[in-house]
Design a protein around this motif. Sequence first.
Motif, PDB file in Angstrom:
ATOM      1  N   GLY A 174       0.780  -1.228   0.000  1.00  0.00           N
ATOM      2  CA  GLY A 174       0.000   0.000   0.000  1.00  0.00           C
ATOM      3  C   GLY A 174       0.812   1.279   0.000  1.00  0.00           C
ATOM      4  O   GLY A 174       0.236   2.371   0.036  1.00  0.00           O
ATOM      5  N   ARG A 175       2.141   1.192  -0.053  1.00  0.00           N
ATOM      6  CA  ARG A 175       2.983   2.383  -0.013  1.00  0.00           C
ATOM      7  C   ARG A 175       3.961   2.379  -1.180  1.00  0.00           C
ATOM      8  O   ARG A 175       4.333   1.326  -1.697  1.00  0.00           O
ATOM      9  CB  ARG A 175       3.769   2.430   1.305  1.00  0.00           C
ATOM     10  N   LEU A 176       4.383   3.591  -1.562  1.00  0.00           N
ATOM     11  CA  LEU A 176       5.410   3.697  -2.586  1.00  0.00           C
ATOM     12  C   LEU A 176       6.693   3.062  -2.070  1.00  0.00           C
ATOM     13  O   LEU A 176       7.202   3.444  -1.010  1.00  0.00           O
ATOM     14  CB  LEU A 176       5.654   5.163  -2.951  1.00  0.00           C
ATOM     15  N   LEU A 177       7.204   2.102  -2.803  1.00  0.00           N
ATOM     16  CA  LEU A 177       8.412   1.377  -2.404  1.00  0.00           C
ATOM     17  C   LEU A 177       9.653   2.058  -2.978  1.00  0.00           C
ATOM     18  O   LEU A 177      10.588   2.399  -2.253  1.00  0.00           O
ATOM     19  CB  LEU A 177       8.316  -0.072  -2.873  1.00  0.00           C
ATOM     20  N   HIS A 178       9.652   2.234  -4.282  1.00  0.00           N
ATOM     21  CA  HIS A 178      10.750   2.908  -4.970  1.00  0.00           C
ATOM     22  C   HIS A 178      10.307   3.170  -6.403  1.00  0.00           C
ATOM     23  O   HIS A 178       9.224   2.755  -6.820  1.00  0.00           O
ATOM     24  CB  HIS A 178      12.046   2.080  -4.943  1.00  0.00           C
ATOM     25  N   ALA A 179      11.149   3.846  -7.146  1.00  0.00           N
ATOM     26  CA  ALA A 179      10.840   4.135  -8.545  1.00  0.00           C
ATOM     27  C   ALA A 179      12.101   3.963  -9.385  1.00  0.00           C
ATOM     28  O   ALA A 179      13.225   4.083  -8.891  1.00  0.00           O
ATOM     29  CB  ALA A 179      10.286   5.546  -8.699  1.00  0.00           C
ATOM     30  N   SER A 180      11.882   3.674 -10.666  1.00  0.00           N
ATOM     31  CA  SER A 180      12.977   3.467 -11.604  1.00  0.00           C
ATOM     32  C   SER A 180      12.633   4.159 -12.916  1.00  0.00           C
ATOM     33  O   SER A 180      11.475   4.466 -13.188  1.00  0.00           O
ATOM     34  CB  SER A 180      13.220   1.972 -11.854  1.00  0.00           C
TER      35      SER A 180
ATOM     36  N   ALA B  76       2.029  -3.341  -6.735  1.00  0.00           N
ATOM     37  CA  ALA B  76       1.590  -2.722  -7.985  1.00  0.00           C
ATOM     38  C   ALA B  76       2.746  -1.926  -8.569  1.00  0.00           C
ATOM     39  O   ALA B  76       3.587  -1.397  -7.829  1.00  0.00           O
ATOM     40  CB  ALA B  76       0.399  -1.789  -7.746  1.00  0.00           C
ATOM     41  N   ARG B  77       2.788  -1.870  -9.886  1.00  0.00           N
ATOM     42  CA  ARG B  77       3.744  -0.993 -10.559  1.00  0.00           C
ATOM     43  C   ARG B  77       2.975  -0.145 -11.565  1.00  0.00           C
ATOM     44  O   ARG B  77       2.191  -0.673 -12.354  1.00  0.00           O
ATOM     45  CB  ARG B  77       4.832  -1.788 -11.280  1.00  0.00           C
ATOM     46  N   VAL B  78       3.213   1.155 -11.518  1.00  0.00           N
ATOM     47  CA  VAL B  78       2.557   2.084 -12.430  1.00  0.00           C
ATOM     48  C   VAL B  78       3.614   2.660 -13.360  1.00  0.00           C
ATOM     49  O   VAL B  78       4.561   3.314 -12.902  1.00  0.00           O
ATOM     50  CB  VAL B  78       1.842   3.215 -11.666  1.00  0.00           C
ATOM     51  N   ASP B  79       3.480   2.393 -14.665  1.00  0.00           N
ATOM     52  CA  ASP B  79       4.442   2.872 -15.653  1.00  0.00           C
ATOM     53  C   ASP B  79       3.915   4.156 -16.287  1.00  0.00           C
ATOM     54  O   ASP B  79       2.784   4.191 -16.798  1.00  0.00           O
ATOM     55  CB  ASP B  79       4.671   1.814 -16.727  1.00  0.00           C
ATOM     56  N   LEU B  80       4.739   5.198 -16.262  1.00  0.00           N
ATOM     57  CA  LEU B  80       4.331   6.523 -16.712  1.00  0.00           C
ATOM     58  C   LEU B  80       5.252   7.050 -17.811  1.00  0.00           C
ATOM     59  O   LEU B  80       6.452   6.790 -17.814  1.00  0.00           O
ATOM     60  CB  LEU B  80       4.362   7.509 -15.538  1.00  0.00           C
ATOM     61  N   VAL B  81       4.662   7.803 -18.730  1.00  0.00           N
ATOM     62  CA  VAL B  81       5.407   8.554 -19.736  1.00  0.00           C
ATOM     63  C   VAL B  81       4.806   9.953 -19.813  1.00  0.00           C
ATOM     64  O   VAL B  81       3.685  10.176 -19.350  1.00  0.00           O
ATOM     65  CB  VAL B  81       5.370   7.883 -21.124  1.00  0.00           C
ATOM     66  N   ASP B  82       5.537  10.876 -20.400  1.00  0.00           N
ATOM     67  CA  ASP B  82       5.029  12.239 -20.541  1.00  0.00           C
ATOM     68  C   ASP B  82       4.183  12.367 -21.796  1.00  0.00           C
ATOM     69  O   ASP B  82       4.560  11.878 -22.875  1.00  0.00           O
ATOM     70  CB  ASP B  82       6.187  13.237 -20.609  1.00  0.00           C
ATOM     71  N   GLY B  83       3.036  13.043 -21.655  1.00  0.00           N
ATOM     72  CA  GLY B  83       2.205  13.348 -22.808  1.00  0.00           C
ATOM     73  C   GLY B  83       2.730  14.554 -23.557  1.00  0.00           C
ATOM     74  O   GLY B  83       3.760  15.145 -23.202  1.00  0.00           O
ATOM     75  N   GLU B  84       1.997  14.947 -24.603  1.00  0.00           N
ATOM     76  CA  GLU B  84       2.407  16.111 -25.389  1.00  0.00           C
ATOM     77  C   GLU B  84       2.436  17.375 -24.543  1.00  0.00           C
ATOM     78  O   GLU B  84       3.154  18.329 -24.847  1.00  0.00           O
ATOM     79  CB  GLU B  84       1.457  16.293 -26.583  1.00  0.00           C
ATOM     80  N   ASP B  85       1.643  17.392 -23.468  1.00  0.00           N
ATOM     81  CA  ASP B  85       1.606  18.556 -22.582  1.00  0.00           C
ATOM     82  C   ASP B  85       2.669  18.510 -21.494  1.00  0.00           C
ATOM     83  O   ASP B  85       2.735  19.387 -20.631  1.00  0.00           O
ATOM     84  CB  ASP B  85       0.230  18.685 -21.938  1.00  0.00           C
ATOM     85  N   GLY B  86       3.511  17.484 -21.533  1.00  0.00           N
ATOM     86  CA  GLY B  86       4.571  17.354 -20.542  1.00  0.00           C
ATOM     87  C   GLY B  86       4.129  16.753 -19.225  1.00  0.00           C
ATOM     88  O   GLY B  86       4.950  16.584 -18.315  1.00  0.00           O
ATOM     89  N   GLN B  87       2.844  16.387 -19.119  1.00  0.00           N
ATOM     90  CA  GLN B  87       2.318  15.824 -17.885  1.00  0.00           C
ATOM     91  C   GLN B  87       2.332  14.299 -17.950  1.00  0.00           C
ATOM     92  O   GLN B  87       2.165  13.705 -19.030  1.00  0.00           O
ATOM     93  CB  GLN B  87       0.897  16.326 -17.640  1.00  0.00           C
TER      94      GLN B  87
END
Length: 290
Positions: free
Chosen positions: A187-193, A244-255
Amino acid sequence: MPRVALVTYDPQPEPSKDADLPVLVAALREAGADAQAVFWDDADVDWAGYDLAVIRSTWDYSWRAAEFVAWAERCGKVTRLANPAEVVRWNTDKRYLGELAEAGVPVVPTRYLAPGDPADLPGDHEYVVKPTSGAGARYAARYTPEQHGSAVRQLERMHEEGLTAMVQPYMRGIDAGGERALQFFGGRLLHASRKRAVLAPGTAFDAAKVAHPGLEPWTPTPAEHAVAERALAAVPNAPELLYARVDLVDGEDGQPRVMELELVEPNLFLFLHPGSLRPVVKAVLAAAGR
């Protein structure tokens, strides 16, 4: 003494690529658990004999999705399965991205082409074609509008195999900012890569690919953390998640936008974050009832 199964797969004739598995088994045993690495499709395993079965590296599941989901449902009836079978069923089909979008979560725009659908592909921007059930960039490729014929051939191959295709714009932000993976445990953020882009121009969809090029530790921004939390809050049975792992990329708006939500068998990258081993062991023992 809690009995814990760390569920993996048998990649014979090659050795397992899960470098974290023996480390986690040893750490759990040192903490007082009877921990074992077990193949998910081993017919001789008595799953009822475990207090907890944690899906760790069942990295062949996307080739056998229906069989794997059926196993998860059987296993979940006789012991505690993490993550639960209903979450596994939902997450093995990437059409969940549409549900996240409907819930207001910023995701990579996605269309779906099932067998029998026409090859409705973009004609004005670079795009990615990949299956709704896949891992490690399997059957994934990027195309320009001029490569329409190659993309159609990929669709035909996938549809012949009964696979539904996803069509997404190629997120150019990944070339500069990479793809960030926020790992949650207990339930908590463990780390990020962070890793570099996986799909190089001109690489065939059925070619072998490096799943995590240039992997490095990453400190998530407040915006990235917020988007990840929104995505997890939209998951059915979210309070039941052990990891859980959430994979993120930046959109055209930089978000940041969600590219993938991995709730089945995410690589923990403990070799990159050795300090995370202790909280992982603690959360597993808690889930096992200790």
